[in-house]
Design an enzyme around this catalytic site. Structure first.
Site, PDB file in Angstrom:
ATOM      1  N   GLU A  41       0.953  -1.301   0.009  1.00 60.73           N
ATOM      2  CA  GLU A  41       0.087   0.172  -0.018  1.00 60.73           C
ATOM      3  C   GLU A  41       0.857   1.306  -0.128  1.00 60.73           C
ATOM      4  OE1 GLU A  41      -3.296   1.066   0.009  1.00 60.73           O
ATOM      5  OE2 GLU A  41      -2.232   3.046   0.364  1.00 60.73           O
ATOM      6  N   GLN A  42       0.538   2.211  -0.878  1.00 64.66           N
ATOM      7  CA  GLN A  42       1.319   3.602  -0.981  1.00 64.66           C
ATOM      8  C   GLN A  42       1.383   4.235   0.231  1.00 64.66           C
ATOM      9  OE1 GLN A  42      -0.064   5.421  -4.378  1.00 64.66           O
ATOM     10  NE2 GLN A  42      -1.909   5.917  -3.516  1.00 64.66           N
ATOM     11  N   ARG A 117     -16.088   4.311   6.659  1.00 58.47           N
ATOM     12  CA  ARG A 117     -15.035   3.685   5.898  1.00 58.47           C
ATOM     13  C   ARG A 117     -13.857   3.436   7.017  1.00 58.47           C
ATOM     14  NH1 ARG A 117     -14.336   3.906   0.374  1.00 58.47           N
ATOM     15  NH2 ARG A 117     -16.447   4.725  -0.462  1.00 58.47           N
ATOM     16  N   TYR A 223     -27.365   8.038   4.188  1.00 58.81           N
ATOM     17  CA  TYR A 223     -27.964   6.963   4.870  1.00 58.81           C
ATOM     18  C   TYR A 223     -27.100   7.209   6.189  1.00 58.81           C
ATOM     19  CZ  TYR A 223     -23.574   5.224   2.766  1.00 58.81           C
ATOM     20  OH  TYR A 223     -22.272   5.246   2.230  1.00 58.81           O
ATOM     21  N   ASP A 303     -11.842  -1.204  -8.333  1.00 62.39           N
ATOM     22  CA  ASP A 303     -12.057  -0.085  -9.226  1.00 62.39           C
ATOM     23  C   ASP A 303     -10.836  -0.216 -10.411  1.00 62.39           C
ATOM     24  OD1 ASP A 303     -13.806   1.002  -7.764  1.00 62.39           O
ATOM     25  OD2 ASP A 303     -12.932   2.650  -7.140  1.00 62.39           O
TER      26      ASP A 303
HETATM   27  C1  LIG Z   1     -17.191   9.427  -2.356  1.00 63.35           C
HETATM   28  C2  LIG Z   1     -17.408   7.979  -2.554  1.00 63.35           C
HETATM   29  C3  LIG Z   1     -18.493   7.229  -2.110  1.00 63.35           C
HETATM   30  C4  LIG Z   1     -18.515   5.846  -2.415  1.00 63.35           C
HETATM   31  N1  LIG Z   1     -19.631   5.022  -2.011  1.00 63.35           N
HETATM   32  C5  LIG Z   1     -19.639   3.947  -2.274  1.00 63.35           C
HETATM   33  C6  LIG Z   1     -20.771   3.093  -1.501  1.00 63.35           C
HETATM   34  O1  LIG Z   1     -21.556   3.588  -0.798  1.00 63.35           O
HETATM   35  N2  LIG Z   1     -20.973   1.807  -1.791  1.00 63.35           N
HETATM   36  C7  LIG Z   1     -19.866   1.175  -2.918  1.00 63.35           C
HETATM   37  O2  LIG Z   1     -20.065   0.016  -2.932  1.00 63.35           O
HETATM   38  N3  LIG Z   1     -18.964   1.835  -3.285  1.00 63.35           N
HETATM   39  C8  LIG Z   1     -18.852   3.240  -2.915  1.00 63.35           C
HETATM   40  N4  LIG Z   1     -17.790   3.919  -3.599  1.00 63.35           N
HETATM   41  C9  LIG Z   1     -16.773   3.039  -4.490  1.00 63.35           C
HETATM   42  C10 LIG Z   1     -15.970   2.511  -3.633  1.00 63.35           C
HETATM   43  O3  LIG Z   1     -15.045   3.378  -2.730  1.00 63.35           O
HETATM   44  C11 LIG Z   1     -14.791   1.766  -4.529  1.00 63.35           C
HETATM   45  O4  LIG Z   1     -15.338   1.219  -5.690  1.00 63.35           O
HETATM   46  C12 LIG Z   1     -13.951   1.274  -3.801  1.00 63.35           C
HETATM   47  O5  LIG Z   1     -13.181   1.520  -2.717  1.00 63.35           O
HETATM   48  C13 LIG Z   1     -13.011   0.114  -4.508  1.00 63.35           C
HETATM   49  O6  LIG Z   1     -12.032  -0.409  -3.756  1.00 63.35           O
HETATM   50  P1  LIG Z   1     -10.468  -0.954  -4.283  1.00 63.35           P
HETATM   51  O7  LIG Z   1      -9.848  -1.592  -3.437  1.00 63.35           O
HETATM   52  O8  LIG Z   1     -10.665  -1.361  -5.881  1.00 63.35           O
HETATM   53  O9  LIG Z   1      -9.992   0.654  -4.560  1.00 63.35           O
HETATM   54  P2  LIG Z   1      -9.573   1.604  -3.427  1.00 63.35           P
HETATM   55  O10 LIG Z   1     -10.547   1.614  -2.210  1.00 63.35           O
HETATM   56  O11 LIG Z   1      -9.613   2.799  -4.163  1.00 63.35           O
HETATM   57  O12 LIG Z   1      -8.094   1.175  -2.727  1.00 63.35           O
HETATM   58  C14 LIG Z   1      -6.970   1.378  -3.851  1.00 63.35           C
HETATM   59  C15 LIG Z   1      -5.601   1.381  -2.892  1.00 63.35           C
HETATM   60  O13 LIG Z   1      -4.711   1.344  -3.437  1.00 63.35           O
HETATM   61  C16 LIG Z   1      -3.697   2.113  -2.997  1.00 63.35           C
HETATM   62  N5  LIG Z   1      -2.655   2.348  -4.391  1.00 63.35           N
HETATM   63  C17 LIG Z   1      -2.852   3.237  -5.401  1.00 63.35           C
HETATM   64  N6  LIG Z   1      -2.053   3.177  -6.109  1.00 63.35           N
HETATM   65  C18 LIG Z   1      -1.051   2.619  -5.425  1.00 63.35           C
HETATM   66  C19 LIG Z   1       0.142   2.105  -6.044  1.00 63.35           C
HETATM   67  N7  LIG Z   1       0.718   2.590  -7.143  1.00 63.35           N
HETATM   68  N8  LIG Z   1       1.012   1.385  -5.237  1.00 63.35           N
HETATM   69  C20 LIG Z   1       0.354   1.093  -4.204  1.00 63.35           C
HETATM   70  N9  LIG Z   1      -0.905   1.209  -3.604  1.00 63.35           N
HETATM   71  C21 LIG Z   1      -1.693   2.043  -4.542  1.00 63.35           C
HETATM   72  C22 LIG Z   1      -4.572   3.429  -2.545  1.00 63.35           C
HETATM   73  O14 LIG Z   1      -3.738   4.239  -1.649  1.00 63.35           O
HETATM   74  C23 LIG Z   1      -5.758   2.798  -1.914  1.00 63.35           C
HETATM   75  O15 LIG Z   1      -5.572   2.216  -0.611  1.00 63.35           O
HETATM   76  C24 LIG Z   1     -17.547   5.293  -3.281  1.00 63.35           C
HETATM   77  C25 LIG Z   1     -16.620   6.091  -3.994  1.00 63.35           C
HETATM   78  C26 LIG Z   1     -16.456   7.353  -3.517  1.00 63.35           C
HETATM   79  C27 LIG Z   1     -15.445   8.118  -4.248  1.00 63.35           C
END
Ligand SMILES: Cc1cc2nc3c(=O)[nH]c(=O)nc-3n(C[C@H](O)[C@H](O)[C@H](O)COP(=O)(O)OP(=O)(O)OC[C@H]3O[C@@H](n4cnc5c(N)ncnc54)[C@H](O)[C@@H]3O)c2cc1C
Length: 415
Positions: A41-42, A117, A223, A303
């Protein structure tokens, strides 16, 4: 809950990039299946993206299976109902019981939760107890040498892995390597958000419901969160600005800018928007559907593979599904044939997430219908909202583990 097998000597070196919701869930899901993973994790400490998250049964059933049910319940609020309202008059357009009468659990077999979160991250990382988690590691480059992936981090560390899983979010470095391009797109919509103490919202009807307030070119979703439902998380989305010029997904705003799209809206909406100082606008970004989710020994999840508009509240939920699917496939012999494992994974995940991505775009239009479309189209929208459980129950009913079992059983029958 899955029993945790004794620590195994996993011969496969799995590197998960990103310690977000996806990366942490995956590491835990692998651990529960006796497989180890290193998470890079960065951030120097686990960061929050957005303030809160709504977790639906397709994710909570998996988190319960990981043994997180009680921990999660203690920090979550179950909404009483799901309500769609007219943003200006406040009239109920459609409403469905969630916690009320135990309706949601009875239908989907798992709860619907609003959770901060930081609390979700705490529940996940607490269960991992820091094992295999490498903070302060920002991946800058990856390269395949034979069957081995070579990873380079900004802090100078170099690591080899047999499998790299890109859980590094919407601006993924791993995706760039797999697809050769960025493919992240500004949606043309932006948002303001906040977590407001319940006491500051005297005009809010049904304060513990999850509610969409709909109107021309904007909507507001909120919510309650926390074990005591003492705060409300809101997310107010507006059309525009047309272009997003900032390098980042946040820009500063002028005083009162956040309210411009909500002139004449119900007092509960204005109260929420004004409860705390608003200083930033969030650009909403998505990824275009990807043709390939994997290349060589690297694969995407969350994502990085399918960033979507949040209007079905499914970004985090589908990410948790991805994590469980990968863990199941790896545990079911996938480690012996990674190419096959990744093909199966893409086969299981691509169509579902693409459909939800598309549906979230379509929902944006419905939530933002301008008056100029006329009474007939507005009435059609209301009728569609009233069909929400029939139209979208499939999203919540999904069982990621059962889906993997079905594919494996199908392949065995065919063999
Ligand atoms: C304001 C907001 C509200 C939301 N509400 C909802 C909701 O109610 N319900 C829902 O299901 N979804 C919601 N989402 C979407 C949800 O937050 C994302 O879909 C989810 O967090 C994706 O998870 P992830 O682990 O793929 O990515 P993330 O949670 O974005 O995690 C990615 C991680 O990778 C790390 N990272 C990035 N680049 C690097 C790198 N080069 N090297 C090492 N580490 C790195 C980041 O620091 C981060 O910790 C919301 C999004 C936003 C922006």
């Amino acid at each position: 809950m899955l029993p945790t097998p004794p620590a195994s000597r996993n011969p496969l070196r799995v590197a998960v990039i990103g310690g977000g919701i996806g990366g942490l869930t995956l590491a835990l899901a692998l651990r529960r299946r006796g497989l180890a993973a290193a998470v890079y994790e960065q951030a120097a400490e686990l960061a929050e993206i957005g303030a809160a998250v709504a977790l639906s049964a397709n994710a909570t059933r998996e988190l319960e299976r990981l043994g997180l049910g009680a921990g999660l319940a203690a920090v979550s609020t179950e909404p009483t109902e799901l309500i769609y309202r007219d943003g200006r008059s406040g009239a109920r357009v459609a409403a469905f019981p969630v916690r009320d009468g135990g309706a949601y659990r009875a239908r989907f077999g798992a709860p619907y939760y609003g959770v901060h979160r930081a609390d979700l991250q705490q529940v996940l990382s607490g269960s991992l107890a820091g094992e295999g988690l490498h903070l302060g590691h920002r991946l800058t480059a990856l390269d395949q040498r034979g069957d081995v992936m070579a990873l380079t981090f900004a802090n100078g560390a170099e690591v080899e892995a047999d499998l790299v899983i890109g859980g590094d979010g919407v601006r993924s470095v791993v995706r760039r390597w797999i697809t050769g391009g960025e493919k992240v797109r500004y949606s043309g919509t932006s948002a303001f958000r906040g977590v407001v103490p319940m006491g500051l919202l005297p005009s809010l009807p049904d304060p513990e419901a999850i509610q969409f307030w709909m109107g021309p070119d904007a909507h507001l979703l909120h919510y309650a969160i926390g074990g005591e439902a003492d705060s409300v998380n809101f997310f107010a989305v507006v059309e525009g600005p047309e272009m997003w010029t900032s390098e980042r997904w946040l820009t500063g705003i002028a005083a009162g800018e956040h309210r411009a799209g909500f002139s004449g809206w119900h007092p509960a909406v204005i109260e929420m928007l004004d409860a705390l100082p608003q200083t930033q606008r969030w650009g909403l970004f998505v990824t275009d559907p990807l043709r390939r989710w994997h290349r060589g020994r690297a694969v995407l999840m969350g994502d990085s593979a399918h960033a979507m508009l949040p209007h079905h509240g499914q970004g985090a939920n589908t990410t948790i599904e991805d994590a469980v699917t990968l863990a199941e496939l790896l545990a079911a012999g996938g480690a012996r044939d990674l190419d096959r494992m990744m093909r199966r994974y893409q086969g299981l995940r691509q169509a579902r997430t693409r459909t939800i991505q598309r549906s979230a775009w379509a929902t944006n239009r419905l939530l933002h219908l301008p008056d100029s479309v006329g009474a007939a189209e507005l009435a059609q929208r209301d009728a569609r909202m009233a069909r929400f459980p029939e139209d979208f129950g499939w999203i919540h009913a999904f069982d990621a583990r059962a889906a993997v079992a079905e594919v494996i059983a199908g392949e065995s029958r065919a063999a």
